[in-house]
Design an enzyme around this catalytic site. Structure first.
Site, PDB file in Angstrom:
ATOM      1  N   THR A 198       0.827  -1.201   0.000  1.00  0.00           N
ATOM      2  CA  THR A 198       0.000   0.000   0.000  1.00  0.00           C
ATOM      3  C   THR A 198       0.863   1.253   0.000  1.00  0.00           C
ATOM      4  OG1 THR A 198      -1.799  -1.116   1.156  1.00  0.00           O
ATOM      5  CG2 THR A 198      -1.763   1.279   1.292  1.00  0.00           C
TER       6      THR A 198
ATOM      7  N   ARG B 234       1.834   7.251  -6.553  1.00  0.00           N
ATOM      8  CA  ARG B 234       0.779   8.175  -6.988  1.00  0.00           C
ATOM      9  C   ARG B 234       1.090   9.613  -6.581  1.00  0.00           C
ATOM     10  NH1 ARG B 234      -2.536   3.773  -5.247  1.00  0.00           N
ATOM     11  NH2 ARG B 234      -3.031   4.831  -3.291  1.00  0.00           N
TER      12      ARG B 234
ATOM     13  N   TYR C   2      10.160   5.028   8.593  1.00  0.00           N
ATOM     14  CA  TYR C   2       8.749   4.922   8.945  1.00  0.00           C
ATOM     15  C   TYR C   2       8.395   3.435   9.055  1.00  0.00           C
ATOM     16  CZ  TYR C   2       8.371   9.880   7.876  1.00  0.00           C
ATOM     17  OH  TYR C   2       8.525  11.243   7.891  1.00  0.00           O
TER      18      TYR C   2
ATOM     19  N   THR D 121       9.284   6.328  13.065  1.00  0.00           N
ATOM     20  CA  THR D 121       9.944   5.638  14.168  1.00  0.00           C
ATOM     21  C   THR D 121      10.846   6.610  14.923  1.00  0.00           C
ATOM     22  OG1 THR D 121      11.904   4.987  12.924  1.00  0.00           O
ATOM     23  CG2 THR D 121       9.960   3.579  12.699  1.00  0.00           C
TER      24      THR D 121
ATOM     25  N   CYS E 294      -5.826 -12.715   4.076  1.00  0.00           N
ATOM     26  CA  CYS E 294      -7.095 -13.015   4.747  1.00  0.00           C
ATOM     27  C   CYS E 294      -7.906 -14.060   3.996  1.00  0.00           C
ATOM     28  CB  CYS E 294      -7.922 -11.740   4.909  1.00  0.00           C
ATOM     29  SG  CYS E 294      -7.176 -10.525   6.027  1.00  0.00           S
TER      30      CYS E 294
ATOM     31  N   GLY F  29       1.905  -1.513   9.765  1.00  0.00           N
ATOM     32  CA  GLY F  29       1.419  -2.880   9.736  1.00  0.00           C
ATOM     33  C   GLY F  29       1.517  -3.610  11.061  1.00  0.00           C
ATOM     34  N   ASP F  30       1.560  -4.926  10.974  1.00  0.00           N
ATOM     35  CA  ASP F  30       1.500  -5.774  12.163  1.00  0.00           C
ATOM     36  C   ASP F  30       2.702  -5.621  13.085  1.00  0.00           C
ATOM     37  OD1 ASP F  30      -0.752  -6.644  10.913  1.00  0.00           O
ATOM     38  OD2 ASP F  30      -0.046  -8.685  10.517  1.00  0.00           O
TER      39      ASP F  30
ATOM     40  N   SER G 212       1.969  -8.573  -2.331  1.00  0.00           N
ATOM     41  CA  SER G 212       0.600  -8.049  -2.346  1.00  0.00           C
ATOM     42  C   SER G 212      -0.420  -9.160  -2.531  1.00  0.00           C
ATOM     43  CB  SER G 212       0.452  -7.005  -3.461  1.00  0.00           C
ATOM     44  OG  SER G 212      -0.802  -6.343  -3.360  1.00  0.00           O
TER      45      SER G 212
END
Length: 565
Positions: A14, A21, A278, A272, A42, A281-282, A38
Site C-alpha cells: 500500500t 501516486r 517509517y 519511528t 485473509c 502494519g503488524d 501483495s
C-alpha cells in the site's frame, strides 16, 4: 528521492502504490522475503476450503504487474538482513542463491508484518503447519491432496483457528479445536463467545476449551498434542493458530525504539525513533482509538491505512493515524460474528465504568420472509452514555450494524445519538427502528432508570435470595421448553389481571424469551408499585451461556424466530 520498503504485503504494498501516486520521480525499491507480493492473506483459509479455487486469485499483484502499473522495483525472495542507519543502507540476501548485496536509501518504510507463534513445545515435522503465508497455504493444500487425512488438530481459537477449522471441516476433515482460554475469539465477551461455541459444536467441531497444550510432536504418520491435566489428542496433522508476534528483529538490531511485545514504536505520522525510517502494519505499536492505550492490532485494515499514511509523510504530506478500534468480522459456517471497540471485559480492564445492553433483533422487518434474528451487545460508558464497543452475531446484516457502530464510536457518539441516526429502511433490509436505533433506546432506558436489568451471572445469586421472585412472562409452551427453576409463569398479556398473585414485598426478576416482553412486563409492574428487574438477553441467552445449551434447540431457532409481539 530513493525509498526502500521492507515487506510487500498489506502495509508495504500500500505504501509503495500510494507513494508512486504522489511522486512520479521517486525511486521505489520493495523487498519481499517470500515469493509473493501483495497477496490476500485473509483469503488463505478459504483456499484451503475450496471456496477460492484458483491459486492465482490469492495474488493481487505480481512483481511484473507492480512494475508496469506503479514503476516499483519489486524484488521477491529478497530478505533484508541488516539496517545500517548511520550509512542509510540495508543488507539484502537473495534467499534462492544466497548472494548478498547492499542497497542505499533516503527514506525507509519498515513493514515486515508478524510471524506465526511457534512455542518451544512444538516439535518438527511435515505434518505440523501454520497458515500465515501463501507458501504455508500451498504446502497445506498439497498435503491434503496427497495424504487425504481424515483428522486434524487446530490449536488456537482466534480468527485463523476458527476459519481453518471451518474450511478443513468443509473439506471433509474431522477437526479437534483446542483453545487454552475458556472461550474462543477473545475480542468477544465470554457470554457472546458462548454462541460461537455452540455454533462450532453444532457444526461438528470437537471443541476443547480451557485446554492448554504443553507438547506437540509428530510420531510417524500422526501428530500427538499433550494437554495439561487432560488426555492427549491425536490426529493425522496439526495446524498452529496460536497468534502472531511482531517480526522486528531487524528493528531491534538497528536500535529503533521498541514497545509492547517488541513492536516498533511510531508517532502519529508512522515515524519511528529514526526520522528517516517509517513503519506500518503488524509490526508496529499504535494507539487504541477508544482508550488511547498502546496496543497491537494485527489486522489488514489498519495495516493498509498505516502504509498509506507512512507514504504521505515520506512525500511531505503530514497525514496522521488516529488509532485503531479492532473492527473485525468472522464467518463461522453459516453464521457471522463481528465486533468493534471495547468488549465489556476490556472496558473494565481499562478502568472504565461500563455497562452493556443486549438485544435480540430481526435483521429486517419481521413480516418480510426469510428474516432471522441477531444478538447485539453494545458496551457504553455509564456516566456519559458514550458508545465504547459492540459485538453482533447472527446470520444476516451483522457486519452492517457493527460498521454503523464502529462509525459511532469513532465519532464519540452517545446512546442518545444512536436513537437519532437516520438509517436506511425497507422491509427486505431493516425495520423502521433499526437494531442500532433500538440499542440506543435500551441504553437510554437503563441510564434513565426506566428499567433495571440483571444478567445471567446474577441468576444463581438471586436464586438464593429469599426476597427475590422469578417471573417468566412467556407463553406456557415457551415456559415448558425453557425456564429458570422456580420461576412463576404469568404470560405478559395476562399480567395486569393477575398482579394479585405476586408478592409486593419481594423484588420481581422478570424474563421472557429475548427480553422484550419482559421489559413490557417490568413497566406494568413498576407502574403498579412493584420493584422489578429485567433479565438481559432473556431465557434463550441465559440457556446458552449459563447452562451450556445448544444455540439452536432452545424452544425455537434462536436466530430464526419471528420478532416478538
Amino acid at each position: 528521492m530513493k525509498v526502500v520498503i521492507i515487506g510487500g504485503v498489506a502495509g508495504g504494498a500500500t505504501a509503495a502504490a500510494r507513494l508512486r501516486r504522489l511522486d512520479e520521480s521517486a525511486r521505489i525499491v520493495m523487498f519481499e522475503r517470500g515469493g509473493y507480493v501483495s497477496y490476500a492473506n485473509c483469503g488463505l483459509p478459504y483456499y484451503i476450503g475450496g471456496v477460492i479455487a484458483d491459486r492465482g486469485k490469492l495474488t493481487l499483484q505480481t512483481p511484473e504487474s507492480f512494475r508496469r502499473r506503479f514503476n516499483v522495483d519489486v524484488r521477491v525472495h529478497s530478505e533484508v538482513t541488516e539496517i545500517v542507519r548511520a550509512e542509510k543502507k540495508v543488507r539484502v540476501r537473495d534467499t534462492q542463491s544466497g548472494a548478498e548485496y547492499w542497497e542505499s536509501y533516503d527514506k525507509l518504510i519498515y513493514a515486515p508484518g508478524a510471524a506465526a507463534v511457534r512455542p518451544p513445545f512444538v516439535g518438527e515435522g511435515d505434518r505440523i503447519f501454520t497458515l500465515r503465508t501463501v507458501e504455508d497455504t500451498f504446502r497445506l493444500d498439497d498435503f491434503l491432496r496427497s495424504a487425504a487425512p481424515s483428522r486434524a488438530i487446530v490449536i488456537g481459537g482466534g480468527f485463523i483457528g476458527i476459519e481453518a477449522a471451518e474450511n478443513l471441516a468443509e473439506r471433509g476433515v474431522r477437526v479437534t479445536l483446542v483453545q487454552m482460554e475458556e472461550q474462543v475469539m477473545l475480542p468477544f465477551d465470554y457470554d457472546m463467545a458462548c454462541i460461537l461455541r455452540a455454533q462450532l459444536v453444532g457444526k461438528g467441531i470437537d471443541l476443547r476449551l480451557s485446554s492448554k497444550v504443553i507438547g506437540l510432536q509428530q510420531e510417524g504418520d500422526a501428530v500427538v498434542a499433550q494437554v495439561e491435566n487432560a488426555p492427549s489428542v491425536s490426529a493425522d496433522f496439526a495446524m498452529l493458530a496460536i497468534g502472531v508476534v511482531p517480526e522486528t528483529g531487524l528493528a531491534k538490531e538497528a536500535g529503533l525504539r521498541l514497545g509492547k511485545k517488541g513492536a516498533v514504536v511510531v508517532d502519529a505520522h508512522m515515524c519511528t525513533s529514526d526520522p528517516d525510517i517509517y513503519a506500518a502494519g503488524d509490526a508496529v505499536q499504535i494507539a487504541d482509538a477508544v482508550t488511547g492505550a498502546d496496543v497491537l492490532v494485527p489486522l489488514a485494515g489498519p495495516a493498509n491505512k498505516q502504509g498509506r499514511i507512512a507514504a504521505d509523510n515520506v512525500a511531505g504530506i503530514p497525514s496522521v493515524y488516529r488509532g485503531a478500534q479492532g473492527s473485525s468480522v468472522l464467518k463461522i459456517f453459516d453464521m457471522t460474528a463481528a465486533s468493534t471497540g471495547l468488549s465489556e471485559r476490556a472496558a473494565e480492564a481499562a478502568g472504565l465504568d461500563a455497562g452493556s445492553a443486549l438485544l435480540f433483533s430481526p435483521e429486517h422487518a419481521s413480516y418480510y420472509p426469510g428474516g432471522k434474528n441477531m444478538t447485539l451487545k453494545v458496551v457504553y460508558e455509564k456516566s456519559s452514555g458514550r458508545i465504547l464497543g459492540a459485538q453482533c452475531i447472527g446470520y444476516g446484516g451483522v457486519e452492517k450494524r457493527i460498521d454503523v457502530l464502529a462509525t459511532a464510536i469513532r465519532a464519540k457518539m452517545t446512546a442518545e445519538d444512536l436513537t437519532d441516526l437516520d438509517l436506511c429502511y425497507a422491509p427486505p433490509y431493516s425495520s423502521a427502528k433499526d437494531p442500532v436505533n433500538m440499542a440506543g433506546y435500551v441504553i437510554g432506558n437503563i441510564r434513565a432508570g426506566i428499567v433495571r436489568q440483571h444478567t445471567w451471572r446474577d441468576v444463581p445469586v438471586l436464586a438464593a435470595d429469599p426476597n427475590a421472585l422469578f417471573l417468566d412472562v412467556q407463553t406456557p409452551p415457551e415456559y415448558a421448553a425453557a425456564h429458570i427453576d422456580g420461576a412463576v409463569n404469568i404470560p405478559v398479556d395476562e399480567l395486569r389481571a393477575r398482579l394479585g398473585e405476586l408478592d409486593k414485598s419481594k423484588t420481581i426478576y422478570v424474563n421472557c424469551y429475548s427480553g422484550l416482553r419482559s421489559y413490557i412486563a417490568c413497566r406494568i409492574l413498576s407502574a403498579n408499585g412493584f420493584a422489578c428487574s429485567n433479565l438481559a438477553g432473556g431465557i434463550r441467552f441465559y440457556t446458552v451461556v449459563a447452562q451450556g445449551g445448544a444455540y439452536d434447540d432452545v424452544a425455537r431457532h434462536l436466530c430464526g424466530i419471528p420478532a416478538e409481539r
